[in-house]
Design a protein around this motif. Structure first.
Motif, PDB file in Angstrom:
ATOM      1  N   LEU A 118       0.558  11.885  -7.241  1.00  0.00           N
ATOM      2  CA  LEU A 118      -0.009  10.571  -6.984  1.00  0.00           C
ATOM      3  C   LEU A 118       0.882   9.474  -7.579  1.00  0.00           C
ATOM      4  N   GLU A 119       1.502   9.768  -8.723  1.00  0.00           N
ATOM      5  CA  GLU A 119       2.390   8.780  -9.346  1.00  0.00           C
ATOM      6  C   GLU A 119       3.553   8.425  -8.431  1.00  0.00           C
ATOM      7  N   THR A 120       4.099   9.415  -7.760  1.00  0.00           N
ATOM      8  CA  THR A 120       5.229   9.176  -6.862  1.00  0.00           C
ATOM      9  C   THR A 120       4.800   8.305  -5.684  1.00  0.00           C
ATOM     10  N   ILE A 121       3.633   8.567  -5.138  1.00  0.00           N
ATOM     11  CA  ILE A 121       3.130   7.768  -4.017  1.00  0.00           C
ATOM     12  C   ILE A 121       2.888   6.333  -4.463  1.00  0.00           C
ATOM     13  N   LEU A 122       2.315   6.153  -5.639  1.00  0.00           N
ATOM     14  CA  LEU A 122       2.102   4.792  -6.151  1.00  0.00           C
ATOM     15  C   LEU A 122       3.431   4.067  -6.349  1.00  0.00           C
ATOM     16  N   LEU A 123       4.442   4.768  -6.825  1.00  0.00           N
ATOM     17  CA  LEU A 123       5.759   4.168  -7.000  1.00  0.00           C
ATOM     18  C   LEU A 123       6.349   3.738  -5.653  1.00  0.00           C
ATOM     19  N   LEU A 124       6.224   4.591  -4.641  1.00  0.00           N
ATOM     20  CA  LEU A 124       6.715   4.249  -3.307  1.00  0.00           C
ATOM     21  C   LEU A 124       6.012   3.009  -2.763  1.00  0.00           C
ATOM     22  N   VAL A 125       4.707   2.961  -2.913  1.00  0.00           N
ATOM     23  CA  VAL A 125       3.925   1.805  -2.442  1.00  0.00           C
ATOM     24  C   VAL A 125       4.314   0.558  -3.226  1.00  0.00           C
ATOM     25  N   ASP A 126       4.433   0.674  -4.538  1.00  0.00           N
ATOM     26  CA  ASP A 126       4.827  -0.475  -5.369  1.00  0.00           C
ATOM     27  C   ASP A 126       6.178  -1.033  -4.939  1.00  0.00           C
ATOM     28  N   ASN A 127       7.129  -0.161  -4.648  1.00  0.00           N
ATOM     29  CA  ASN A 127       8.455  -0.613  -4.225  1.00  0.00           C
ATOM     30  C   ASN A 127       8.380  -1.411  -2.933  1.00  0.00           C
ATOM     31  N   ILE A 128       7.565  -0.965  -1.991  1.00  0.00           N
ATOM     32  CA  ILE A 128       7.416  -1.692  -0.735  1.00  0.00           C
ATOM     33  C   ILE A 128       6.772  -3.054  -0.986  1.00  0.00           C
ATOM     34  N   LEU A 129       5.747  -3.087  -1.823  1.00  0.00           N
ATOM     35  CA  LEU A 129       5.046  -4.342  -2.083  1.00  0.00           C
ATOM     36  C   LEU A 129       5.916  -5.331  -2.860  1.00  0.00           C
ATOM     37  N   LYS A 130       6.781  -4.837  -3.731  1.00  0.00           N
ATOM     38  CA  LYS A 130       7.661  -5.708  -4.514  1.00  0.00           C
ATOM     39  C   LYS A 130       8.837  -6.238  -3.699  1.00  0.00           C
ATOM     40  N   ALA A 131       9.309  -5.440  -2.751  1.00  0.00           N
ATOM     41  CA  ALA A 131      10.470  -5.830  -1.933  1.00  0.00           C
ATOM     42  C   ALA A 131      10.176  -5.490  -0.471  1.00  0.00           C
ATOM     43  N   PRO A 132       9.261  -6.218   0.157  1.00  0.00           N
ATOM     44  CA  PRO A 132       8.797  -5.845   1.494  1.00  0.00           C
ATOM     45  C   PRO A 132       9.859  -5.901   2.588  1.00  0.00           C
ATOM     46  N   ARG A 133      10.934  -6.630   2.377  1.00  0.00           N
ATOM     47  CA  ARG A 133      11.974  -6.728   3.405  1.00  0.00           C
ATOM     48  C   ARG A 133      13.116  -5.725   3.196  1.00  0.00           C
TER      49      ARG A 133
END
Length: 75
Positions: free
Chosen positions: A1-16
């Motif tokens: 779950l930590e890895t999935i949260l990290l992936l989601v966080d990266n998208i939200l922090k740098a959406p482009r």
């Protein structure tokens, strides 16, 4: 779950930034942390990732507010 949260966080922090929107399923770390875990890939698909020949991709036209809301639910 930590890895999935990290992936989601990266998208939200740098959406482009496209590099955060693609997950290569041939990557050994992805195999170990996501693909080998029951429901790991399915959870990513449920979050909005789409399967492609080279892995999983979070499309640029997907709603980031929806992704952020799902992230809160996962916490």
């Amino acid at each position: 779950l930590e890895t999935i949260l990290l992936l989601v966080d990266n998208i939200l922090k740098a959406p482009r930034d496209g590099r955060y929107r693609h997950i290569s399923l041939s990557n050994p770390n992805v195999q170990k942390r996501l693909a080998s875990v029951e429901g790991g890939i399915e959870l990513l698909v449920a979050l909005g990732f789409r399967e492609s020949e080279s892995g999983l991709t979070f499309p640029f036209d997907r709603d980031l507010a929806h992704l952020a809301a799902r992230r809160l639910e996962l916490q």
